[in-house]
Design an enzyme around this catalytic site. Structure first.
Site, PDB file in Angstrom:
ATOM      1  N   CYS A 124      -4.894  94.981 122.553  1.00 20.08           N
ATOM      2  CA  CYS A 124      -4.468  93.837 122.535  1.00 20.08           C
ATOM      3  C   CYS A 124      -3.575  93.467 121.063  1.00 20.08           C
ATOM      4  O   CYS A 124      -2.759  92.473 121.184  1.00 20.08           O
ATOM      5  CB  CYS A 124      -5.723  92.640 122.414  1.00 20.08           C
ATOM      6  SG  CYS A 124      -6.753  92.561 120.994  1.00 20.08           S
TER       7      CYS A 124
ATOM      8  N   CYS B 248     -11.817  94.252 124.500  1.00 19.46           N
ATOM      9  CA  CYS B 248     -11.891  92.916 123.958  1.00 19.46           C
ATOM     10  C   CYS B 248     -12.239  91.916 124.872  1.00 19.46           C
ATOM     11  O   CYS B 248     -11.598  91.711 125.855  1.00 19.46           O
ATOM     12  CB  CYS B 248     -10.719  92.948 123.180  1.00 19.46           C
ATOM     13  SG  CYS B 248      -9.558  91.632 123.266  1.00 19.46           S
ATOM     14  N   GLU B 249     -13.114  90.979 124.424  1.00 19.93           N
ATOM     15  CA  GLU B 249     -13.360  89.716 125.302  1.00 19.93           C
ATOM     16  C   GLU B 249     -12.312  88.692 125.079  1.00 19.93           C
ATOM     17  O   GLU B 249     -12.441  87.667 125.940  1.00 19.93           O
ATOM     18  CB  GLU B 249     -14.836  89.278 124.646  1.00 19.93           C
ATOM     19  CG  GLU B 249     -14.925  88.673 123.248  1.00 19.93           C
ATOM     20  CD  GLU B 249     -16.271  88.363 122.987  1.00 19.93           C
ATOM     21  OE1 GLU B 249     -17.357  88.939 123.380  1.00 19.93           O
ATOM     22  OE2 GLU B 249     -16.426  87.175 122.034  1.00 19.93           O
ATOM     23  N   HIS B 250     -11.547  88.865 124.187  1.00 21.28           N
ATOM     24  CA  HIS B 250     -10.271  87.741 124.107  1.00 21.28           C
ATOM     25  C   HIS B 250      -9.302  88.086 125.194  1.00 21.28           C
ATOM     26  O   HIS B 250      -8.804  87.168 125.694  1.00 21.28           O
ATOM     27  CB  HIS B 250     -10.021  87.546 122.845  1.00 21.28           C
ATOM     28  CG  HIS B 250     -10.867  87.230 121.677  1.00 21.28           C
ATOM     29  ND1 HIS B 250     -10.957  87.807 120.479  1.00 21.28           N
ATOM     30  CD2 HIS B 250     -11.787  86.426 121.936  1.00 21.28           C
ATOM     31  CE1 HIS B 250     -11.836  87.305 119.811  1.00 21.28           C
ATOM     32  NE2 HIS B 250     -12.670  86.321 120.861  1.00 21.28           N
ATOM     33  N   HIS B 251      -8.786  89.338 125.398  1.00 21.22           N
ATOM     34  CA  HIS B 251      -7.660  89.714 126.132  1.00 21.22           C
ATOM     35  C   HIS B 251      -8.150  90.759 127.186  1.00 21.22           C
ATOM     36  O   HIS B 251      -7.602  90.933 128.170  1.00 21.22           O
ATOM     37  CB  HIS B 251      -6.858  90.560 125.351  1.00 21.22           C
ATOM     38  CG  HIS B 251      -6.229  89.516 124.379  1.00 21.22           C
ATOM     39  ND1 HIS B 251      -6.954  89.735 122.922  1.00 21.22           N
ATOM     40  CD2 HIS B 251      -5.279  88.565 124.018  1.00 21.22           C
ATOM     41  CE1 HIS B 251      -6.216  88.744 122.298  1.00 21.22           C
ATOM     42  NE2 HIS B 251      -5.300  88.183 122.735  1.00 21.22           N
TER      43      HIS B 251
ATOM     44  N   GLN C 158     -15.299  93.777 117.853  1.00 20.51           N
ATOM     45  CA  GLN C 158     -15.925  95.129 117.229  1.00 20.51           C
ATOM     46  C   GLN C 158     -17.066  94.592 116.138  1.00 20.51           C
ATOM     47  O   GLN C 158     -17.904  95.487 116.102  1.00 20.51           O
ATOM     48  CB  GLN C 158     -14.736  95.743 116.597  1.00 20.51           C
ATOM     49  CG  GLN C 158     -15.228  97.007 116.132  1.00 20.51           C
ATOM     50  CD  GLN C 158     -13.679  97.607 115.475  1.00 20.51           C
ATOM     51  OE1 GLN C 158     -12.874  97.708 115.817  1.00 20.51           O
ATOM     52  NE2 GLN C 158     -14.156  98.357 114.426  1.00 20.51           N
TER      53      GLN C 158
ATOM     54  N   HIS D 266      -7.359  98.350 118.785  1.00 21.15           N
ATOM     55  CA  HIS D 266      -7.267  97.354 119.820  1.00 21.15           C
ATOM     56  C   HIS D 266      -6.097  97.053 120.480  1.00 21.15           C
ATOM     57  O   HIS D 266      -5.030  96.823 119.818  1.00 21.15           O
ATOM     58  CB  HIS D 266      -7.686  95.921 118.982  1.00 21.15           C
ATOM     59  CG  HIS D 266      -9.234  95.947 118.424  1.00 21.15           C
ATOM     60  ND1 HIS D 266     -10.070  95.053 118.927  1.00 21.15           N
ATOM     61  CD2 HIS D 266      -9.848  96.849 117.706  1.00 21.15           C
ATOM     62  CE1 HIS D 266     -11.074  95.433 118.226  1.00 21.15           C
ATOM     63  NE2 HIS D 266     -10.980  96.271 117.409  1.00 21.15           N
TER      64      HIS D 266
HETATM   65 ZN   LIG Z   1      -8.106  91.010 122.079  1.00 17.14          ZN
END
Ligand SMILES: [Zn+2]
Length: 205
Positions: free
Chosen positions: A167, A96-99, A137, A165
């Site tokens: 995260c 995931c590009e956020h975490h 995703q 996910h």
């Molecule tokens: Zn994430």
């Protein structure tokens, strides 16, 4: 064989112009270890930055993959085969590009051929080319479908991704067992309810 195409979605995750050196990447890992509260010079951690850099090369190998090239080699001797081609339960590992934590799941990829077909393993490789990047995703689902649509020019493309996910399952709201489902339907899969139903039945949904 088709001619080389420019793919509008292929390099949506554009790379920075100057890539840091491997030594800089390993130093960044040592910084994170110190920040987490441990000592990067202790025995168990001394080789960790090197291992993390190696792992990153695998996790993010998709930036070096070219989906157009993967899909380029097609076969036209299909004896008029014009039914759905489906590759089901393709194991998917992304981040995931956020975490920057894993997204683990499966992808189902189908297309309705128009005069030509592609080697079935190539569909899995296209999924991998986009999965091995920093992702969300929804975007990954659209990228896989769009790439197949633009290069193969079939009568339709359908992609479903079901994934957990980490995260969300190991931190934050901490909801283990939750999977996210995304889909992208193009052409006949979008416009023709029969084709769409047939695809959904084939993937067991
Ligand atoms: Zn994430």
């Amino acid at each position: 064989m088709t001619t080389k195409k420019h793919l509008t979605v292929a390099n949506a995750g554009s790379q920075p112009a100057s890539r840091p050196t491997r030594a800089q990447a390993e130093e960044a890992v040592r910084t994170l270890i110190r920040w987490a509260g441990d000592d990067p010079t202790r025995e168990g951690l001394v080789d960790t930055p090197k291992r993390v850099a190696n792992a990153y090369e695998e996790f993010f190998s998709g930036y070096d993959a070219d989906p157009v090239e993967i899909l380029q080699r097609t076969f036209e001797e299909t004896d008029g085969y014009d039914e759905i081609v489906l590759l089901k339960d393709i194991r998917l590992e992304s981040h995931c590009e956020h975490h920057m934590v894993p997204i683990i799941g499966v992808a189902h990829v189908a297309y309705l051929p128009h005069r030509r077909v592609v080697g079935i393993s190539k569909l899995a490789r296209v999924v991998e080319a986009y999965a091995k990047r920093l992702q969300i995703q929804e975007k990954m689902t659209a990228q896989v479908a769009n790439a197949i649509n633009e290069v193969l020019e079939p009568k339709g493309v359908a992609v479903i991704i079901e994934a957990a996910h980490q995260c969300m399952t190991t931190r934050g709201v901490n909801k283990p067992g939750v999977t996210m489902v995304t889909s992208r339907m193009l052409g006949a899969f979008r416009d023709d309810p029969t084709t769409r139903r047939e695809f959904l039945a084939m993937v067991g949904r």
